[in-house]
Design an enzyme around this catalytic site. Structure first.
Site: not given
Length: 194
Positions: A21, A43, A51
């Site tokens: 990522y 988000e 995350w």
């Protein structure tokens, strides 16, 4: 893309999904309206979590939310919310699921009013902000700009889009380049911004 032995931003650690990522997606200017919406939604789901939790569940989210098609999601109601609350592959939070429906409707309104992508990128005059942070301790959790965008998103009907969530969204979607200056991705992402 940066090599295996590069000095990456410390937040991504060494887990493959996080490294991938970081190396391929985070900070790359995203200008597709639907992808911007998907990232804002994700988000929002991340609020209060790490995350990496979202990354590991992202494909489950995409399946559960019909490919993050806002036009489909905008028509959903209580039956779909109840179904999603039974899905162990996603974050089962009623408020965040309901907010996704509301956000799909807000996205549709933004699309009718010049485009969600334009709405978002107008905040940086359509040119990513190139920061030069040398340490993670210098990176803010929110900025005056993310606070302003957050307020405007809320006025436009969006939910789960506080200043901290919005700044993380701006980082992820490349409105700001917050790769550390010693990370090779900093210069690579800066070149993509030109």
């Amino acid at each position: 893309m940066a090599g295996a032995n590069m000095e990456r931003c410390s937040w991504c650690g060494t887990e493959d999904i996080y490294v991938e990522y970081h190396d391929a997606e985070w900070g790359v200017p995203q200008r597709d309206s639907r992808m911007l919406w998907e990232m804002l939604v994700l988000e929002g789901f991340q609020a209060g979590l790490n995350w990496i939790t979202i990354l590991k569940k992202r494909e489950n989210f995409r399946e559960a939310f019909e490919g993050f098609d806002p036009d489909k999601i905008a028509t959903w109601g209580e039956p779909q919310i109840e179904k999603l609350l039974q899905n162990p592959g996603i974050i089962r939070h009623r408020g965040k699921i309901a907010a996704t429906i509301t956000n799909a409707q807000a996205w549709q309104a933004a699309e009718q009013n010049g485009g969600f992508d334009r709405f978002i990128w107008d905040y940086v005059d359509h040119q990513p902000i190139q920061n030069d942070f040398q340490s993670m301790s210098n990176v803010p959790a929110a900025t005056d700009l993310s606070t302003r965008m957050s307020k405007d998103l809320k006025k436009a009907g969006f939910k789960f889009c506080g200043p901290t969530i919005v700044y993380a969204f701006m980082q992820a979607c490349g409105l700001v380049n917050d790769h550390m200056t010693n990370c090779p991705r900093h210069s690579e992402v800066a070149r993509l911004s030109q």
